[in-house]
Design an enzyme around this catalytic site. Structure first.
Site, PDB file in Angstrom:
ATOM      1  N   HIS A  93      87.185   5.979   7.339  1.00 41.02           N
ATOM      2  CA  HIS A  93      85.857   4.803   7.443  1.00 41.02           C
ATOM      3  C   HIS A  93      85.019   6.805   7.641  1.00 41.02           C
ATOM      4  O   HIS A  93      83.879   6.762   7.145  1.00 41.02           O
ATOM      5  CB  HIS A  93      85.522   3.981   7.974  1.00 41.02           C
ATOM      6  CG  HIS A  93      86.445   3.024   7.197  1.00 41.02           C
ATOM      7  ND1 HIS A  93      87.315   2.783   7.815  1.00 41.02           N
ATOM      8  CD2 HIS A  93      85.971   2.408   6.139  1.00 41.02           C
ATOM      9  CE1 HIS A  93      87.711   1.321   7.683  1.00 41.02           C
ATOM     10  NE2 HIS A  93      87.264   1.299   5.856  1.00 41.02           N
ATOM     11  N   GLU A 130      89.881   6.386  -1.956  1.00 41.77           N
ATOM     12  CA  GLU A 130      91.229   6.421  -2.756  1.00 41.77           C
ATOM     13  C   GLU A 130      92.551   5.612  -2.548  1.00 41.77           C
ATOM     14  O   GLU A 130      93.247   5.096  -3.327  1.00 41.77           O
ATOM     15  CB  GLU A 130      91.412   7.794  -3.988  1.00 41.77           C
ATOM     16  CG  GLU A 130      90.801   8.785  -4.483  1.00 41.77           C
ATOM     17  CD  GLU A 130      90.863   9.602  -4.695  1.00 41.77           C
ATOM     18  OE1 GLU A 130      91.978  10.719  -4.155  1.00 41.77           O
ATOM     19  OE2 GLU A 130      90.156  10.201  -5.790  1.00 41.77           O
ATOM     20  N   GLN A 176      90.435  -0.899  -6.594  1.00 47.22           N
ATOM     21  CA  GLN A 176      89.165  -1.247  -6.317  1.00 47.22           C
ATOM     22  C   GLN A 176      88.401   0.055  -6.460  1.00 47.22           C
ATOM     23  O   GLN A 176      87.150  -0.286  -7.202  1.00 47.22           O
ATOM     24  CB  GLN A 176      88.870  -1.773  -4.845  1.00 47.22           C
ATOM     25  CG  GLN A 176      87.071  -1.479  -4.191  1.00 47.22           C
ATOM     26  CD  GLN A 176      87.247  -2.374  -2.482  1.00 47.22           C
ATOM     27  OE1 GLN A 176      87.991  -3.419  -2.931  1.00 47.22           O
ATOM     28  NE2 GLN A 176      87.495  -1.189  -2.233  1.00 47.22           N
ATOM     29  N   SER A 194      94.625   2.641   7.458  1.00 46.15           N
ATOM     30  CA  SER A 194      93.645   1.452   6.808  1.00 46.15           C
ATOM     31  C   SER A 194      93.866   0.794   7.894  1.00 46.15           C
ATOM     32  O   SER A 194      94.431   0.159   9.392  1.00 46.15           O
ATOM     33  CB  SER A 194      94.977   0.469   6.379  1.00 46.15           C
ATOM     34  OG  SER A 194      94.693  -0.944   5.835  1.00 46.15           O
TER      35      SER A 194
HETATM   36  O1  PAF Z   1      87.128  -1.430   0.626  1.00 46.32           O
HETATM   37  C1  PAF Z   1      86.404  -2.560   1.468  1.00 46.32           C
HETATM   38  O2  PAF Z   1      85.991  -2.501   3.134  1.00 46.32           O
HETATM   39  C2  PAF Z   1      85.763  -3.915   0.518  1.00 46.32           C
HETATM   40  O3  PAF Z   1      86.171  -4.179  -0.497  1.00 46.32           O
HETATM   41  C3  PAF Z   1      84.284  -3.420   0.314  1.00 46.32           C
HETATM   42  C4  PAF Z   1      84.043  -2.395  -1.064  1.00 46.32           C
HETATM   43  C5  PAF Z   1      83.463  -2.960   1.209  1.00 46.32           C
HETATM   44  C6  PAF Z   1      83.324  -4.828   0.273  1.00 46.32           C
HETATM   45  O4  PAF Z   1      83.643  -5.694   0.917  1.00 46.32           O
END
Ligand code: PAF
Length: 287
Positions: free
Chosen positions: A29, A148, A153, A188
């Protein structure tokens, strides 16, 4: 760094760079936030554990919540504001109505056809599209950053944005590479569920992906490369849900292997290790 709890207070941050998260932030992140900050726009990080993307029996209630540490990560990586909405702010009509609204959404094909995450978590992408669309409506970002690591998603969100056209003006979705531990394990928030003695087996995912990439370089056909992945995983006590090589756009199976390797192919894995669900993926293209 501002802490924002109401959607109306986001007005000064419209046209920001948005990094949507569920908190429990890690170096992956931080890299998304730093990349967003490098674009020169104010960066808003949303922290919201979205109930509508978890099915019954999944880890919604035990999903790690680490707000103080998250704020430090955001500050250090260059965020301008943190948006921490309550469930009431995101879903003012209540959770039952929100779940009903999610299940009525028309999802892009890549959310329903590949039979990857969509097959194992049938209600997941409806909840993801619902919450990400709400965040886009509230923040009106010019750019949004996704990893990625959650490849399906990412493709679902890219398709949703493409399909919605003018709704979010000229929003650009940036795909950011997976950040790995030094031993190859993809970062993760769920890695903290792994016991120290399970970590060795968790490394099989990145090793299987490396085997698929080597197969692509050696001109192996796709079925053989998928077998290679299965063999690596089988040696490590993993219960494999899928280990496949797919089109990077549609995530559907590829049939003409040489052509496919050249145009790009994505190896994707989901496996369970003593109840902890792990996913990972890698580019196997030769273009
Ligand atoms: O990847 C995530 O952390 C979640 O799926 C997201 C994109 C923030 C949506 O809640």
């Amino acid at each position: 760094m501002r802490i924002v709890e109401q959607a109306e207070s986001l007005a000064p941050f419209h046209r920001c760079a948005l990094v949507p998260t569920m908190g429990a932030l890690h170096a992956g992140h931080a890299s998304l936030i730093a990349r967003a900050a490098s674009g020169g726009r104010p960066v808003v990080v949303s922290l919201f554990v979205n109930p509508t993307q978890f099915a019954q029996g999944e880890d919604f209630s035990k999903y790690p919540r680490t707000l103080d540490a998250d704020l430090e990560v955001c500050q250090a990586a260059g965020a301008s504001a943190i948006f921490i909405p309550s469930v009431q702010i995101m879903y003012p009509r209540g959770l039952s109505a929100a779940n009903a609204e999610a299940s009525a959404l028309q999802l892009p094909r890549v959310a329903t056809q590949p039979k990857l995450e969509d097959a194992r978590r049938p209600t997941h992408f409806a909840g993801v599209c619902q919450v990400v669309a709400k965040l886009f409506d509230m923040c009106q970002p010019a750019a949004a950053y996704f990893g990625e690591k959650d490849f399906q998603q990412l493709r679902v969100i890219q398709e949703m944005v493409r399909r919605e056209g003018p709704r979010w003006k000229d929003l650009v979705v940036h795909a950011c590479p997976t950040i790995r531990e030094s031993d190859g394990l993809a970062m993760s928030s769920r890695n903290r569920y792994l016991q120290p003695n399970q970590r060795h087996n968790a490394l099989a995912l990145s090793r299987a992906l490396t085997a698929a990439q080597a197969g692509a370089r050696a001109g192996m056909d796709i079925a053989a490369a998928q077998d290679e992945m299965q063999q690596v995983l089988a040696r490590h006590e993993l219960v494999v849900e899928y280990a496949v090589i797919r089109s990077p756009d549609t995530l559907l199976p590829l049939d003409t292997f040489q052509f496919a390797w050249k145009l790009g192919a994505r190896a994707l894995i989901a496996a369970r290790l003593h109840g902890v669900r792990l996913i990972d993926n890698a580019d196997c293209g030769q273009a």
